[in-house]
Enzyme design. Structure first.
Site, short mmCIF file in Angstrom:
data_model
loop_
_atom_site.label_atom_id
_atom_site.label_comp_id
_atom_site.label_asym_id
_atom_site.label_seq_id
_atom_site.Cartn_x
_atom_site.Cartn_y
_atom_site.Cartn_z
N ASP A 62 -6.25 15.38 3.07
CA ASP A 62 -6.75 14.84 3.14
C ASP A 62 -7.23 13.41 2.11
O ASP A 62 -8.18 14.34 1.47
CB ASP A 62 -7.82 14.49 4.54
N SER A 146 1.72 -2.20 -6.64
CA SER A 146 2.52 -3.02 -5.40
C SER A 146 2.22 -4.26 -6.35
O SER A 146 1.72 -5.10 -7.14
CB SER A 146 1.64 -3.48 -4.69
N TYR A 163 -6.63 -5.14 1.31
CA TYR A 163 -5.21 -4.29 0.79
C TYR A 163 -5.01 -5.10 -0.91
O TYR A 163 -5.43 -3.77 -1.93
CB TYR A 163 -4.37 -4.47 1.27
N LYS A 167 -4.75 -2.82 -4.89
CA LYS A 167 -3.78 -2.88 -5.15
C LYS A 167 -4.10 -3.59 -6.58
O LYS A 167 -4.00 -3.14 -7.90
CB LYS A 167 -2.75 -3.50 -4.80
N1 LIG Z 1 6.89 0.41 1.81
C1 LIG Z 1 5.92 -1.07 0.98
O1 LIG Z 1 7.06 -2.37 1.47
C2 LIG Z 1 5.26 -1.24 -0.78
C3 LIG Z 1 5.03 -2.20 -1.38
C4 LIG Z 1 4.55 -1.93 -1.78
C5 LIG Z 1 3.66 -0.73 -2.78
N2 LIG Z 1 4.16 0.16 -1.75
C6 LIG Z 1 2.48 1.71 -2.06
O2 LIG Z 1 3.52 2.49 -2.34
C7 LIG Z 1 2.77 3.73 -1.57
C8 LIG Z 1 3.62 3.84 -0.93
O3 LIG Z 1 3.89 3.75 0.33
P1 LIG Z 1 5.05 4.07 1.54
O4 LIG Z 1 5.69 2.74 2.04
O5 LIG Z 1 5.84 4.93 0.96
O6 LIG Z 1 3.73 4.20 2.76
P2 LIG Z 1 4.24 5.63 4.38
O7 LIG Z 1 5.49 5.63 3.99
O8 LIG Z 1 3.71 4.47 4.76
O9 LIG Z 1 4.03 6.35 3.20
C9 LIG Z 1 2.75 6.51 3.42
C10 LIG Z 1 2.01 8.06 2.45
O10 LIG Z 1 0.52 7.88 2.17
C11 LIG Z 1 0.16 9.10 2.61
N3 LIG Z 1 -1.62 8.98 3.04
C12 LIG Z 1 -1.99 8.21 3.63
N4 LIG Z 1 -2.78 8.28 3.56
C13 LIG Z 1 -3.60 9.48 2.98
C14 LIG Z 1 -4.62 10.16 3.48
N5 LIG Z 1 -6.37 9.88 4.09
N6 LIG Z 1 -4.48 11.87 2.90
C15 LIG Z 1 -3.51 12.08 2.10
N7 LIG Z 1 -1.62 11.56 2.22
C16 LIG Z 1 -2.07 9.84 3.01
C17 LIG Z 1 0.82 9.42 4.03
O11 LIG Z 1 0.66 10.67 4.41
P3 LIG Z 1 -0.16 11.74 5.49
O12 LIG Z 1 0.27 10.64 6.92
O13 LIG Z 1 1.07 12.29 5.89
O14 LIG Z 1 -1.73 12.25 5.48
C18 LIG Z 1 2.35 9.30 3.89
O15 LIG Z 1 3.18 10.34 2.68
C19 LIG Z 1 1.85 2.87 -0.94
O16 LIG Z 1 1.05 2.84 -2.06
C20 LIG Z 1 1.83 2.22 -0.91
O17 LIG Z 1 0.45 1.04 -1.46
C21 LIG Z 1 4.06 -0.26 -0.60
#
Ligand SMILES: NC(=O)c1ccc[n+]([C@@H]2O[C@H](COP(=O)([O-])OP(=O)(O)OC[C@H]3O[C@@H](n4cnc5c(N)ncnc54)[C@H](OP(=O)(O)O)[C@@H]3O)[C@@H](O)[C@H]2O)c1
Length: 262
Positions: A62, A146, A163, A167
């Site tokens: 976590d 992001s 958020y 970022k």
């Molecule tokens: N999706 C988008 O449109 C987008 C755009 C720009 C930037 N981003 C950035 O890209 C990154 C990845 O996002 P994603 O879209 O791939 O998100 P996602 O599919 O929701 O996955 C989020 C990941 O973060 C982990 N996580 C969250 N809180 C946690 C905690 N307290 N401890 C451990 N692990 C944690 C989750 O694992 P568990 O739940 O298993 O712990 C999961 O593996 C993030 O930094 C996000 O801000 C995303």
């Protein structure tokens, strides 16, 4: 990427989305990947899908709990000898994947966003850099930032709350880290990758719960034009594959047809 074969990559948030795709891509390039997230089983399952010579090992962690992070890095040191690449991908936007509002969000929800997106990134980076320095000072730190880390997106119906501030902190952390490493004359590289909207759990739940969109996020008529997680992991592989004298500072990635921060 040959120089990373057999080396150790830590990927946070490897149980889903960009982190999971990145873990697979790095293992396919022969890296020994340790993924950190709370859903350890989801990371372990990825190991069956590795096509290359690398491996993926999941660790329950976590990231809002410093002891969990320190224990994970101790385990990696003892079991793998240290860390060569760190990809900080884990991210949190708010409870139920609804952005934590500045007007109605709880203080605890804000703390969780900042703990995950800012403090955990800093703790993992500090621990990884210590290890990289011991292993020859040739590592690479990659922050998944992001577009919201550079400009606050204007979504009047669904404001992104705290958020974008988290970022924007990642943008500052990237540059401040580079300055501290320069003072040490370190060869460790630092890269920030800033995607627009990516088709992952985060955006699917957001689209369903907040915008009421259920299907075809990427369809011709879709409101949302999105990147795939592979578009981001391709960028990570590109940044890692550059020659030792080249440092990719910042990559912004958006789907064709989208304006900046649309
Ligand atoms: N999706 C988008 O449109 C987008 C755009 C720009 C930037 N981003 C950035 O890209 C990154 C990845 O996002 P994603 O879209 O791939 O998100 P996602 O599919 O929701 O996955 C989020 C990941 O973060 C982990 N996580 C969250 N809180 C946690 C905690 N307290 N401890 C451990 N692990 C944690 C989750 O694992 P568990 O739940 O298993 O712990 C999961 O593996 C993030 O930094 C996000 O801000 C995303």
């Amino acid at each position: 990427m040959e120089r990373w074969e057999g080396k150790v990559a830590v990927v946070t948030g490897a149980s889903a989305g960009i982190g999971a795709t990145t873990a697979l891509a790095l293992a396919d390039h022969g890296m020994r990947v340790v993924g950190l997230a709370r859903r350890q089983h989801k990371i372990q399952e990825l190991n069956n899908a590795v096509k290359g010579r690398g491996t993926i090992r999941g660790l329950r962690c976590d990231l809002t709990n410093e002891e969990d992070i320190l224990a994970a890095f101790r385990w990696i040191q003892n079991s793998f000898g240290g860390v060569d690449v760190l990809v900080n991908s884990a991210g949190f936007i708010g409870n139920k994947t609804v952005p934590a509002s500045l007007l109605s969000g709880s203080s605890n929800e804000w703390r969780s966003v900042l703990d995950t997106n800012v403090v955990a990134v800093s703790i993992c980076t500090r621990e990884a850099v210590k290890s990289m320095r011991r292993r020859g000072d040739n590592g690479h730190i990659i922050h998944i930032n992001s577009l919201a880390g550079h400009k606050v997106p204007f979504f009047p119906s669904t404001p992104l709350g705290i958020y974008p501030a988290s970022k924007h902190a990642v943008t500052a952390l990237t540059e401040s880290l580079r300055i501290e490493l320069m003072a040490l004359k370190s060869r460790i590289k630092v890269t920030s990758i800033s995607p627009g909207s990516v088709d992952t759990e985060m955006t699917r739940t957001f689209a369903t719960n907040v915008l009421g969109i259920k299907d075809q996020l990427n369809g011709e008529q879709s409101y949302f034009k999105q990147l795939l997680p592979e578009d981001v992991s391709d960028a990570i592989v590109y940044a890692l594959g550059t020659r030792p004298n080249v440092q990719v500072h910042e990559l912004t990635i958006q789907p064709i047809g989208q304006r900046l921060c649309e």
